[in-house]
Design a protein around this motif. Structure first.
Motif, mmCIF file in Angstrom:
data_model
loop_
_atom_site.group_PDB
_atom_site.id
_atom_site.type_symbol
_atom_site.label_atom_id
_atom_site.label_comp_id
_atom_site.label_asym_id
_atom_site.label_seq_id
_atom_site.Cartn_x
_atom_site.Cartn_y
_atom_site.Cartn_z
ATOM 1 N N LEU A 188 0.828 -1.192 0.000
ATOM 2 C CA LEU A 188 0.000 0.000 0.000
ATOM 3 C C LEU A 188 0.868 1.250 0.000
ATOM 4 O O LEU A 188 0.610 2.212 -0.723
ATOM 5 N N ILE A 189 1.924 1.222 0.846
ATOM 6 C CA ILE A 189 2.823 2.367 0.869
ATOM 7 C C ILE A 189 3.449 2.589 -0.501
ATOM 8 O O ILE A 189 3.510 3.702 -1.012
ATOM 9 N N ALA A 190 3.917 1.495 -1.108
ATOM 10 C CA ALA A 190 4.603 1.627 -2.386
ATOM 11 C C ALA A 190 3.675 2.096 -3.495
ATOM 12 O O ALA A 190 4.131 2.632 -4.508
ATOM 13 N N SER A 191 2.371 1.892 -3.292
ATOM 14 C CA SER A 191 1.438 2.216 -4.359
ATOM 15 C C SER A 191 1.001 3.668 -4.359
ATOM 16 O O SER A 191 0.255 4.090 -5.227
ATOM 17 N N VAL B 76 14.411 20.333 15.991
ATOM 18 C CA VAL B 76 13.016 20.756 16.076
ATOM 19 C C VAL B 76 12.276 20.226 14.850
ATOM 20 O O VAL B 76 12.676 20.499 13.708
ATOM 21 N N LEU B 77 11.198 19.460 15.108
ATOM 22 C CA LEU B 77 10.333 18.964 14.043
ATOM 23 C C LEU B 77 8.988 19.650 14.215
ATOM 24 O O LEU B 77 8.302 19.440 15.222
ATOM 25 N N ILE B 78 8.567 20.466 13.228
ATOM 26 C CA ILE B 78 7.372 21.266 13.393
ATOM 27 C C ILE B 78 6.575 21.338 12.088
ATOM 28 O O ILE B 78 7.149 21.493 11.001
ATOM 29 N N ASN B 79 5.272 21.184 12.237
ATOM 30 C CA ASN B 79 4.336 21.343 11.114
ATOM 31 C C ASN B 79 4.613 20.379 9.965
ATOM 32 O O ASN B 79 4.443 20.733 8.794
ATOM 33 N N ASN B 80 4.993 19.160 10.290
ATOM 34 C CA ASN B 80 5.208 18.141 9.267
ATOM 35 C C ASN B 80 4.055 17.139 9.271
ATOM 36 O O ASN B 80 3.352 16.975 10.276
ATOM 37 N N SER B 81 3.900 16.454 8.149
ATOM 38 C CA SER B 81 2.979 15.329 8.057
ATOM 39 C C SER B 81 3.803 14.076 7.835
ATOM 40 O O SER B 81 4.462 13.930 6.793
ATOM 41 N N ILE B 82 3.778 13.176 8.823
ATOM 42 C CA ILE B 82 4.583 11.958 8.785
ATOM 43 C C ILE B 82 3.603 10.795 8.752
ATOM 44 O O ILE B 82 2.993 10.452 9.763
ATOM 45 N N ASN B 83 3.414 10.191 7.591
ATOM 46 C CA ASN B 83 2.351 9.201 7.476
ATOM 47 C C ASN B 83 2.736 8.036 6.587
ATOM 48 O O ASN B 83 3.594 8.155 5.708
ATOM 49 N N ASN B 84 2.105 6.886 6.845
ATOM 50 C CA ASN B 84 2.255 5.689 6.021
ATOM 51 C C ASN B 84 3.697 5.228 5.871
ATOM 52 O O ASN B 84 4.120 4.763 4.818
ATOM 53 N N ASN C 226 1.169 5.142 10.548
ATOM 54 C CA ASN C 226 2.438 4.427 10.483
ATOM 55 C C ASN C 226 2.242 3.032 11.075
ATOM 56 O O ASN C 226 1.547 2.866 12.085
ATOM 57 N N ILE C 227 2.837 2.037 10.446
ATOM 58 C CA ILE C 227 2.504 0.654 10.765
ATOM 59 C C ILE C 227 2.914 0.272 12.180
ATOM 60 O O ILE C 227 2.189 -0.431 12.877
#
Length: 648
Positions: free
Chosen positions: A29-32, A140-148, A171-172
């Motif tokens: 799914l991630i690769a797709s 500092v990690l700010i305003n990011n989208s970290i998904n899948n 995230n799995i």
């Protein structure tokens, strides 16, 4: 491949992992995920220590070697590898997408060994690690989208970093993982539908505040002195307490107790929270009347002792209840159904699992690994792929369980030797796949009369055997015998106590019965009731082969005479109850010794049946009552010896 879950042994211990099919499906799914036509494609982008960017033509612009801006989407095996300190990486809303093979160890942004780096406004997906910080500080990690990704953000031996105002979702494995990391701040993030929302492993003095967890929660492993406040799980408080005693937990979306004592967790409804209720080094606590569903673990205890888990409903979790390195735990009266695995004990000793329903697990109903001294008694263990799995676990006791309709009833790894019965006359377990007959009684099953125990033992493997398998499910310890008159089978069961040595006695073998002026259509029955305390009463339910006739009475021989004992529970069907007392009503040995010796019959007065009363001179019986009383006395003496030996 088999769909479901299985156990994998790793260098960090034992963990539950998704089956290969589920993992591969998620990676596919991630690769797709579709890439923008404008994406830059390559192996990796480097921000070098001298400020330069490689390879040439990479979509990163900088005017001052301090602020680096993404100018297009990136598709790479590894995204950005940072080799320079004190810089800002501004994604400007662009995406970094992993395109490596499914077993790739690629990282979206790798800031290993860095300090003073700001990463903001970027979407990262499709990597094994979205962002990786190892031996890093001041990030500092700010305003990011970290998904899948497989893991969203990983901090390893990293300190004084800030993770704020990010969306960390789908995230799995972990949304945010801290491993041996101190003094970090995780605040104001939206953490959604990860396996573990935030996982603290050997990490201390971190601040986790004002995060919104949805469909996941927090796990703390060997982690202390963290400030966890003002977070919510599915809109309700994440209750994290450390070093608290003598308190009752109120409403919560998740409960985590660290080094607490004498706590009460009552009446909660928790779902989709990673671990519904977690106890770490927490003792003398009660978890009761709560509902836990759709979590990784419904309840998980680590190095926690003398706790009680009672009257809970635990369903549709990866594992219903897990005990790690815990002892003195009592699991009682819980409904643990439709989980992937029901109950798992990991190196946990001297616990009691009793009166629970553990059923319909997709994999294992009960699992023990390197665990001993546990008592598993009076449970229903049913309809799982495996009922009981013992992995290098010995010296546990299993008896009075109903082990029924599992695809595999029990499985042993080599070296697992356990007890599968409570001795005689207590008995063992009911096994739905074991067929036997019950015509004998006694510890060697060589004496006449049924006792509710199969006449042959049930071997489970070369060394494990249930010597006294039950004929009927517990607690329906029923004993059946054919009447001496040919009227059909009659069933006896006692509460409390156990019926042993049940046999039909022909009327003509007994003295003075004719003087009672009654008709005994079912004949007479002799049996003993064992497993009592001296002076106890026992209620015996008898099911006759036909509806009870009007005027039915019960005669018992005790106190050297035949006497009637009142009947109870006669509602017109086939069953009736009789109350006997040790040393009193219905006990022919007349002694308060914990054994009731019974001889008696159901009958009706002949005047009620329309027959004439027989003459006073009745024929002499073939077997004198005194002789029968002697037999009863011998039987009682034998049973008393057995009981004493078992008690020692």
């Amino acid at each position: 491949m088999v769909k479901g879950w299985f156990l994998v042994k790793s260098t960090n211990g034992f963990f539950w992992f998704a089956s290969a099919i589920l993992m591969l499906g998620a990676l596919q799914l991630i690769a797709s995920i579709e890439l923008s036509e404008a994406a830059w494609v390559g192996e990796a982008i480097y921000i070098k220590a001298d400020g330069s960017v490689e390879p040439e033509g990479s979509p990163i612009a900088t005017d001052d070697y301090v602020i680096y801006r993404l100018t297009s989407n990136v598709a790479a095996d590894n995204g950005i590898i940072v080799q320079r300190d004190n810089i800002v990486i501004d994604g400007c809303g662009c995406a970094i997408q992993g395109v490596g093979p499914q077993d790739s160890k690629g990282v979206g942004v790798n800031a290993t060994g860095r300090s003073g780096v700001v990463i903001k406004n970027v979407e990262i997906s499709g990597f094994r690690y979205g962002i990786c910080l190892k031996d890093s500080s001041g990030i500092v990690l700010i305003n990011n989208s970290i998904n899948n990704n497989i893991n969203g953000i990983a901090l390893w031996s990293s300190h004084n970093n800030t993770i704020t105002k990010n969306t960390i979702s789908s995230n799995i494995d972990d949304g945010v993982e801290l491993y041996h990391s101190l003094n970090n701040t995780i605040s104001g993030n939206r953490i959604v539908s990860n396996n573990y929302g935030v996982y603290l492993h050997s990490s201390h003095n971190n601040t986790i505040v004002e995060n919104r967890f949805e469909g996941c929660g927090l796990m703390a492993f060997d982690s202390y002195q963290n400030a966890v406040e003002y977070n919510t799980v599915n809109g309700r408080p994440l209750l994290y307490l450390e070093g608290v005693s003598n308190a009752t937990v109120g409403d919560a979306g998740q409960v985590v107790l660290i080094k607490c004592e004498n706590m009460k967790i009552v009446g909660l409804n928790i779902s989709n929270a990673t671990i519904g209720i977690e106890l770490w080094m927490t003792n003398n606590t009660i978890i009761s009347r709560s509902s836990l569903s759709n979590n990784v673990d419904g309840i998980a205890l680590w190095s926690s002792h003398n706790n009680t888990i009672a009257d809970n409903i635990i369903t549709r979790n990866l594992c219903g209840v897990e005990l790690w390195y815990s002892s003195g735990i009592v699991l009682i009266n819980n409904s643990i159904n439709n989980n992937i695995n029901g109950i798992a004990l990991w190196s946990s000793h001297n616990n009691t699992i009793t009166k629970n329903t553990i059923s319909s697990s997709e994999s294992l109903n009960i699992y023990l690994w390197l665990s001993s001294g546990n008592i598993v008694v009076e449970n229903s263990v049913a309809r799982g792929r495996c009922g009981i799995w013992l992995d290098e676990s010995s010296d546990n006791a299993f008896y009075h369980n109903n082990i029924a309709d599992n695809a595999m009833q029990v499985y042993f790894t080599p070296g697992s030797l356990n007890s599968w019965d409570g001795g005689y006359p207590s008995g063992g377990n009911f096994w739905s796949n074991h067929r036997s007959i019950d015509e004998k009684s006694g510890s060697a099953q060589d004496k006449p009369g049924g006792d509710g125990i199969g006449d042959s033992p049930y071997p489970l493997d070369e060394v494990n055997v249930d010597r006294f398998p039950l004929m009927n499910p517990w607690p329906n310890r029923a004993v059946k015998v054919e009447s001496s008159t040919g009227a059909g089978a009659v069933v006896f069961r006692s509460s409390p106590g156990l019926i042993v040595g049940l046999r039909a006695v022909p009327e003509e073998s007994l003295q003075s019965v004719g003087e009672l002026g009654a008709e005994f259509s079912y004949g007479f029955f002799a049996f003993n009731i064992t497993g009592l305390r001296p002076g106890d009463e026992a209620s015996v339910t008898v099911t006759l082969p036909s509806p009870l006739p009007v005027g039915l009475r019960y005669w018992a021989y005790w106190n050297d005479a035949w006497s009637q004992i009142p009947l109870g529970g006669n509602d017109g069907n086939e069953s009736v109850t009789i109350t006997f007392k040790d040393g009193g009503a219905g006990d022919s040995d007349g002694a308060e010794n914990g054994v009731i010796a019974c001889l008696g019959a159901f009958g009706r007065l002949r005047a009620q049946t329309g027959e004439a009363t027989p003459p006073a001179e009745a024929p002499q019986p073939a077997f004198h009552i005194a002789a029968y009383a002697a037999v009863v006395a011998v039987a009682v003496a034998v049973i008393a010896v057995v009981v004493r030996r078992r008690g020692t």
